[in-house]
Enzyme design. Structure first.
Site, PDB file in Angstrom:
ATOM      1  N   ASP A   1       0.826  -1.289   0.141  1.00  0.00           N
ATOM      2  CA  ASP A   1      -0.018  -0.045  -0.095  1.00  0.00           C
ATOM      3  C   ASP A   1       0.815   1.319  -0.063  1.00  0.00           C
ATOM      4  OD1 ASP A   1       0.893  -0.503   2.477  1.00  0.00           O
ATOM      5  OD2 ASP A   1      -1.124  -0.888   3.383  1.00  0.00           O
ATOM      6  N   ASN A   7      -7.566  -3.165  14.306  1.00  0.00           N
ATOM      7  CA  ASN A   7      -8.773  -3.689  14.112  1.00  0.00           C
ATOM      8  C   ASN A   7      -9.002  -4.898  13.222  1.00  0.00           C
ATOM      9  OD1 ASN A   7      -8.046  -2.268  11.879  1.00  0.00           O
ATOM     10  ND2 ASN A   7      -9.656  -0.899  11.593  1.00  0.00           N
ATOM     11  N   HIS A  36      -7.135  -4.973  10.374  1.00  0.00           N
ATOM     12  CA  HIS A  36      -6.975  -4.727   8.798  1.00  0.00           C
ATOM     13  C   HIS A  36      -5.542  -5.299   8.443  1.00  0.00           C
ATOM     14  CE1 HIS A  36      -4.767  -0.577  10.244  1.00  0.00           C
ATOM     15  NE2 HIS A  36      -3.958  -1.541   9.597  1.00  0.00           N
ATOM     16  N   GLU A  74      -9.598  -2.206   5.501  1.00  0.00           N
ATOM     17  CA  GLU A  74     -10.199  -1.919   6.946  1.00  0.00           C
ATOM     18  C   GLU A  74     -11.602  -3.104   6.817  1.00  0.00           C
ATOM     19  OE1 GLU A  74      -9.107   0.118   8.786  1.00  0.00           O
ATOM     20  OE2 GLU A  74      -8.111   1.656   7.998  1.00  0.00           O
TER      21      GLU A  74
HETATM   22  C1  F6R Z   1       1.473  -1.689   6.301  1.00  0.00           C
HETATM   23  C2  F6R Z   1       0.123  -2.013   6.429  1.00  0.00           C
HETATM   24  C3  F6R Z   1      -0.716  -1.898   7.352  1.00  0.00           C
HETATM   25  C4  F6R Z   1       0.320  -2.520   8.895  1.00  0.00           C
HETATM   26  C5  F6R Z   1      -0.524  -2.414  10.131  1.00  0.00           C
HETATM   27  C6  F6R Z   1       0.164  -2.792  11.434  1.00  0.00           C
HETATM   28  O1  F6R Z   1       1.871  -1.610   5.011  1.00  0.00           O
HETATM   29  O2  F6R Z   1      -0.214  -2.510   5.411  1.00  0.00           O
HETATM   30  O3  F6R Z   1      -1.669  -3.083   7.382  1.00  0.00           O
HETATM   31  O4  F6R Z   1       0.834  -3.719   8.548  1.00  0.00           O
HETATM   32  O5  F6R Z   1      -1.264  -1.182  10.157  1.00  0.00           O
HETATM   33  O6  F6R Z   1       1.018  -1.524  11.532  1.00  0.00           O
HETATM   34  P1  F6R Z   1       2.224  -1.572  12.536  1.00  0.00           P
HETATM   35  O7  F6R Z   1       3.253  -2.571  12.120  1.00  0.00           O
HETATM   36  O8  F6R Z   1       2.731  -0.016  12.347  1.00  0.00           O
HETATM   37  O9  F6R Z   1       1.489  -1.957  13.905  1.00  0.00           O
END
Ligand code: F6R
Length: 241
Positions: free
Chosen positions: A67, A135, A137, A142
């Site tokens: 992303d 959550n 994701h 989401e």
């Molecule tokens: C990042 C991504 C997100 C993160 C998720 C956890 O490319 O796609 O899904 O993996 O938000 O983020 P952290 O590792 O910062 O807790």
């Protein structure tokens, strides 16, 4: 699902790097699906160390990231392109022409989603690395994103904007939209490696592994993939039965 529980973040990072390194050793032209966020930084550091020691080479490796934020370019220090360059690509022998992320400043974002889907379609990922949102994701998919989704533009939830704001000077600077690989595309990777650490992820980990498979918890879809490895620290695993 193969679930590995380690004592702490360092051990999780070492184990995760080992899984990715094995893919590169098996196939020097491996295609890696990569994630940003805090969680994989340690694993990327371990991969850099392995590359410096000559144990692996990224010369033939290609990468496809999950992303990118909309509205900031790759030079911006909060863009995911910048993150990947500084946390991995600048420190290994990869050809950056073989590294792909969505372009968050493309003139036509819908066209950019189509381009990115075509890139994903054209390269079979040996592994997709994932972090986990509080959550549930995965990527920026989401809750209630359809499981059959392809690359698309998302409006980030308040929860995600708040979680990401720690990396920005001001919460008002956090982009409100992103381009993300879709859930169907995440599931197309030959294997999936999900990493989660810390108490804040414990509920999402529980829902991912022991909960019902539901679009309400995007990560629960991983129960439908036949080659998933989940590496956790004790805190993230603390709610598992
Ligand atoms: C990042 C991504 C997100 C993160 C998720 C956890 O490319 O796609 O899904 O993996 O938000 O983020 P952290 O590792 O910062 O807790």
């Amino acid at each position: 699902m193969k679930i590995i529980i380690k004592d702490d973040y360092k051990q999780v990072s070492e184990a995760a790097a080992e899984v990715v390194a094995q893919k590169i050793k098996n196939n020097p032209h491996a295609v890696l699906g990569l994630a940003t966020g805090s969680t994989p930084i340690g694993a990327y550091g371990e991969l850099i160390n392995m590359c410096e020691r000559g144990e692996i080479s990224f010369k033939g490796v290609s990468t496809i990231n999950l992303d990118e934020y909309v509205g900031i370019d790759g030079e911006h220090n909060q863009s995911y392109r910048y993150f990947m360059n500084t946390n991995l690509f600048d420190h290994v022998d990869i050809d950056k022409n073989n590294t792909d992320l969505p372009n968050g400043v493309a003139k036509d974002l819908e066209e950019e989603c189509k381009r990115y889907s075509a890139v994903i379609e054209s390269k079979t990922r040996d592994i997709q690395v994932l972090g986990l949102g509080r959550n549930g994701h995965i990527g920026f998919n989401e809750p209630n994103t359809p499981f059959d989704s392809k690359t698309h533009i998302v409006n980030l939830t308040e929860d995600t904007i708040e979680a990401n704001s720690r990396l920005f000077d001001d919460i008002a600077d956090v982009p409100k939209r992103a381009i993300t690989m879709g859930i169907a595309e995440i599931m197309q990777a030959k294997s999936i490696l999900l990493i989660a650490t810390g108490k804040g992820k414990a509920k999402a980990v529980l829902d991912t592994i022991e909960g019902k498979v539901t679009e309400n918890v995007p990560s629960s879809v991983l129960q439908n993939h036949d080659d998933v490895t989940i590496i956790l620290d004790r805190e993230a695993a603390s709610e598992l039965h």
